[in-house]
Write an enzyme that holds these catalytic residues in place. Structure first.
Site, PDB file in Angstrom:
ATOM      1  N   HIS A 165       0.808  -1.217   0.000  1.00 32.03           N
ATOM      2  CA  HIS A 165       0.000   0.000   0.000  1.00 32.03           C
ATOM      3  C   HIS A 165       0.846   1.275   0.000  1.00 32.03           C
ATOM      4  CE1 HIS A 165       0.850   0.767   4.305  1.00 32.03           C
ATOM      5  NE2 HIS A 165       0.865  -0.560   4.390  1.00 32.03           N
ATOM      6  N   ASP A 166       0.375   2.263  -0.733  1.00 26.36           N
ATOM      7  CA  ASP A 166       0.949   3.611  -0.741  1.00 26.36           C
ATOM      8  C   ASP A 166       2.362   3.676  -1.323  1.00 26.36           C
ATOM      9  OD1 ASP A 166      -1.272   5.085   0.763  1.00 26.36           O
ATOM     10  OD2 ASP A 166      -0.760   3.503   2.189  1.00 26.36           O
ATOM     11  N   GLY A 192       5.100  -1.011   2.717  1.00 26.12           N
ATOM     12  CA  GLY A 192       4.278   0.157   2.483  1.00 26.12           C
ATOM     13  C   GLY A 192       5.065   1.448   2.402  1.00 26.12           C
TER      14      GLY A 192
END
Length: 262
Positions: free
Chosen positions: A118-119, A136
């Protein structure tokens, strides 16, 4: 292209000439651009935004929810740029409230079984080799290459044109134009071969080498080295990119290579 053995949610927005192979599942709130091919047994979940002329190979899972206990079900995206290839069994998670999106740029190659959490934000023309794991909030610059089975700690930044050797454990930021290897991960030179392939002149490569000699080979601390680079080296986009990257590093940059062996 209508494929009766694939499931495409009525809420997905699929360009007319997209090819979807059998046994693929495409959820709602997905957009796929013209000319893209989706292989069999691919799962594309809510929040995916896939560009034009991409190739996604069998077994990939795009835009699954983050593997983050803080994730609260918020809407977020996984964005994949035009002309990017995603090989077999790659997993790309969508973003969290922190940035709202995971982004992969244009013309990238994400090789088999890589994981992008994520991200993460990956620039254009990057190559992520087989089995790489990005935690992440990792940032990867344009034209960067991360070798197979490398593991990258969360919140790491990897600069433009950097090259990281296979099997590396990346715990510190990797400045632009460099090669990184050894354990712990260390500076082992600049990515001169990659720079020549991308049209950098001999003079420009020498300039970058001179900057990193001051930073890594003259026994200065980082603050001293940056002051000398600013004072003695002509201002150029490459010089300023290096200085800005190092000053913005929250985790600190990788160490210089001492020549010791393990």
């Amino acid at each position: 292209m209508n494929q009766p053995l694939a499931y495409v949610h009525p809420g997905a927005k699929i360009a007319r000439n997209v090819v979807i192979d059998p046994f693929t599942t495409i959820h709602s709130n997905v957009e796929i651009g013209e000319g893209t091919w989706i292989g069999s047994n691919v799962t594309i979940m809510e929040g995916a935004r896939i560009g034009k002329n991409c190739n996604i190979f069998p077994g990939a899972v795009i835009s699954a929810v983050p593997q983050d206990l803080k994730f609260g079900g918020e809407e977020s995206l996984a964005i994949i740029g035009d002309n990017t290839t995603i090989r077999e069994c790659v997993t790309i998670n969508r973003g969290t409230v922190a940035s709202g999106k995971t982004v992969i740029g244009k013309n990238c190659l994400i090789m088999a079984t890589a994981h992008i959490a994520h991200d993460c934000h990956i620039g254009d023309n990057a190559i992520i080799v087989n089995g790489v794991a990005l935690a992440g909030h990792v940032t990867v610059g344009d034209f960067a290459v991360i070798g197979g089975l490398a593991a990258v700690h969360q919140f790491i930044s990897i600069g433009d044109h950097a090259m990281i050797s296979g099997g590396s454990l990346v715990r510190k930021d990797v400045p632009p134009f460099t090669k990184a290897a050894k354990e712990p991960l260390s500076y082992v030179g600049i990515n001169s071969v990659g720079l020549r392939r991308r049209g950098f002149s001999t003079e420009k490569i020498r300039e970058i080498q001179d900057i990193y000699r001051i930073l890594y080979q003259k026994n200065y601390n980082t603050t001293q080295a940056l002051s000398i680079i600013e004072a003695e080296m002509e201002a150029t986009p490459e010089r300023d990119d290096i200085i800005q990257f190092i000053r913005n590093s929250s985790r600190g940059i990788m160490k210089g290579y001492t020549g010791s062996t393990l």
